[in-house]
Design an enzyme around this catalytic site. Structure first.
Site, short mmCIF file in Angstrom:
data_model
loop_
_atom_site.label_atom_id
_atom_site.label_comp_id
_atom_site.label_asym_id
_atom_site.label_seq_id
_atom_site.Cartn_x
_atom_site.Cartn_y
_atom_site.Cartn_z
N LYS A 32 -16.93 -41.06 4.71
CA LYS A 32 -16.49 -40.35 3.50
C LYS A 32 -15.10 -39.77 3.66
CE LYS A 32 -19.96 -37.52 3.41
NZ LYS A 32 -20.70 -37.95 4.60
N ARG B 258 -24.45 -32.27 -2.39
CA ARG B 258 -25.36 -32.76 -1.35
C ARG B 258 -26.82 -32.57 -1.72
NH1 ARG B 258 -22.74 -31.69 4.58
NH2 ARG B 258 -20.87 -32.88 4.17
N ARG C 298 -17.01 -39.06 17.30
CA ARG C 298 -16.28 -37.91 16.76
C ARG C 298 -16.39 -36.68 17.64
NH1 ARG C 298 -17.38 -37.91 10.34
NH2 ARG C 298 -18.79 -36.28 10.97
N ARG D 7 -15.34 -31.81 16.85
CA ARG D 7 -16.16 -31.48 15.68
C ARG D 7 -17.45 -30.88 16.21
NH1 ARG D 7 -15.87 -34.46 10.78
NH2 ARG D 7 -17.85 -33.43 10.34
N ARG E 180 -28.90 -33.19 10.80
CA ARG E 180 -28.03 -33.56 9.68
C ARG E 180 -28.53 -34.84 9.01
NH1 ARG E 180 -22.12 -34.00 11.40
NH2 ARG E 180 -21.78 -34.11 9.18
#
Length: 191
Positions: A13, A88, A127, A132, A144
């Site tokens: 995204k 979301r 990542r 992060r 998540r």
């Protein structure tokens, strides 16, 4: 152009949001970036958000709406936006859609970047090196993904019923994903 990007964590995204925003000459509004900026600068909002991000939970609607609402209004002055990371939940989508419909500013398309969980996990693992913290803990990543399946996937039906959902295979290379999105948007324009 007003676009919303949906997808699991690690679906691309943020990457596609930046590319599409540059392509259409509109701001890229990332709820995740906005929230992480508040955490990094240790604002009052950031302190509230930090605990949710570290657990892998969704940030409550009220906090997200405070941050994202102002950014969307500002972006609209530039002729549109590419929004990623919001909405979301179905409740967020309904509130945002109702507000946008009253203003005549509903999204032109909702792009769903579809990736299997194993691909999302692999991308999130990469990542970790980018500092992060929401991707650094394996249990937070699993949480998540669980939250995405429970809270965000129902949005596909919501937007599909409104005729604006555009599913894209986001496993392919970045440039191919971008090309597929642009081709799908052109097809929407010619309907």
């Amino acid at each position: 152009m007003r676009l919303v990007l949906l997808g699991a964590p690690g679906s691309g995204k943020g990457t596609q949001g930046g590319v599409l925003a540059a392509h259409f000459g509109v701001p890229h509004v990332s709820s995740g970036e906005l929230l992480r900026d508040h955490v990094a600068t240790d604002t009052e909002l950031g302190r509230q958000v930090r605990a949710y991000l570290e657990r892998g939970d969704l940030v409550p609607d009220e906090l997200v709406l405070d941050v994202v609402g102002d950014a969307i209004v500002a972006a609209s002055q530039y002729g549109g936006y590419v929004l990623d990371g919001f909405p979301r939940t179905l409740a967020q989508a309904q509130r945002a859609f109702d507000r946008a419909a009253r203003a005549g500013e509903t999204a032109d398309a909702v792009i769903y970047l579809d990736v299997p969980d194993d691909v999302a996990r692999a991308r999130l693992g990469l990542r970790e090196e980018a500092d992060r913290t929401d991707d650094a803990d394996e249990s937070a990543v699993e949480r998540r993904l669980e939250v995405f399946h429970a809270e965000t996937l129902p949005l596909l039906s919501f937007y599909g019923e409104r005729g604006v959902l555009v599913p894209i295979d986001a496993v392919q290379p970045q440039a191919a994903v971008t090309a597929a999105i642009l081709e799908s948007l052109e097809a929407l324009d010619t309907r």
